[in-house]
Design an enzyme around this catalytic site. Structure first.
Site, PDB file in Angstrom:
ATOM      1  CB  ALA A  70      28.040  45.344  27.580  1.00 22.49           C
ATOM      2  N   GLY A 113      26.326  48.466  23.251  1.00 24.19           N
ATOM      3  CA  GLY A 113      25.169  47.614  23.026  1.00 24.19           C
ATOM      4  C   GLY A 113      23.869  48.377  22.963  1.00 24.19           C
ATOM      5  CD  GLU A 116      26.750  46.327  19.329  1.00 21.37           C
ATOM      6  OE1 GLU A 116      27.425  45.622  18.564  1.00 21.37           O
ATOM      7  OE2 GLU A 116      26.800  46.226  20.572  1.00 21.37           O
ATOM      8  CD  GLU A 136      31.303  48.927  22.173  1.00 17.63           C
ATOM      9  OE1 GLU A 136      30.147  48.467  22.123  1.00 17.63           O
ATOM     10  OE2 GLU A 136      31.646  49.970  21.565  1.00 17.63           O
TER      11      GLU A 136
END
Length: 260
Positions: A70, A113, A116, A136
């Site tokens: 992110a 992300g 992911e 994170e």
């Protein structure tokens, strides 16, 4: 004074018959998944899903990063967390529901992300420079785009807990051993290898390939008895591609599939 030219966060090309390539191009941010990138990616996936000429799609970044996750600069000081923003949620759902083969060619960082995103791909080819992880926790956050649910299903509970609670990364060989990637290749060969695999898949019947993806994903969505029942019902299908496959086998020639 002329306006500043802003580079698109993705580049789209068709490097082989029936194969589409989407390259992330935010090198200054290690291809961080900004809202703009995710929205552009989802829009392109919608176009590819509706285009019968596209039978397989490859995602990639650059030599330094597939995606570092992110975009921290977009995180608000208050209000709705970025993971809960409607357009981001819609984009992730579009990626999750993409019905055609989705491959990832990963070099460098695949973090947060970005990691992911690889779990939503059907096949991941990792260059030997690739590193996967979920950092994170270091900013008092957690993998908020599905990682806490998908990653344990792939690598197991203990490994997922370790990755997410420590923020440590794993190398390409470990990612392959744990099921996050299919193969490890030299970094320079990552994209060519993924494109060759996509081209091979694109040469198969697109109807059969789509059915295979749908049926395999049922493993994660339905109880075994129900998914087996749906699989048996799908066995009743009959298509022109199936007839062509049988005829080509009997006649000892390559099949020509038309997606009908």
């Amino acid at each position: 004074m002329p306006g500043r030219c802003v580079m698109s966060p993705i580049a789209v090309s068709d490097p082989a018959p029936h194969v589409r390539l989407i390259r992330f191009q935010r090198p200054e941010a290690r291809n961080a998944l900004s809202r703009g990138l995710l929205v552009a990616l989802a829009a392109e996936l919608d176009r590819a899903a509706a285009d019968p000429e596209v039978r397989a799609l490859v995602l990639t970044g650059d030599d330094r990063a597939f995606s570092a996750g992110a975009d921290i600069k977009e995180m608000p000081d208050g209000g709705i967390p970025m993971w809960g923003q409607a357009d981001r949620l819609r984009a992730w759902k579009t990626i999750e529901r993409f019905p055609k083969p989705l491959l990832a060619a990963v070099n460098g960082w695949a973090l947060g992300g970005g990691c992911e995103l690889t779990t939503l791909c059907d096949i991941v080819i990792a260059g030997d420079s690739a590193r996967f992880g979920f950092p994170e926790v270091r900013i008092a956050a957690f993998p908020g785009d599905g990682g806490t649910q998908r990653v344990p299903r792939i690598v197991g509970k203990a490994r997922a807990m370790w990755m997410m609670m420590t923020g440590e990364t794993i190398d390409a060989a470990t990612a392959c051993a744990w099921g996050l990637a299919l193969q490890v290749v030299p970094a320079a060969e990552t994209l060519p290898h993924a494109l060759a695999m996509a081209e091979r898949i694109a040469g198969m019947s697109p109807i059969a390939v789509a059915m295979i993806k749908e049926e395999v994903l049922m493993t994660y969505q339905k109880p075994l008895d129900e998914s087996l029942s749906l699989e048996r019902k799908l066995l009743l299908w009959q298509t022109e591609d199936h007839d062509e496959g049988i005829a080509a086998f009997v006649e000892k020639r390559p099949p020509v599939f038309k997606g009908r």
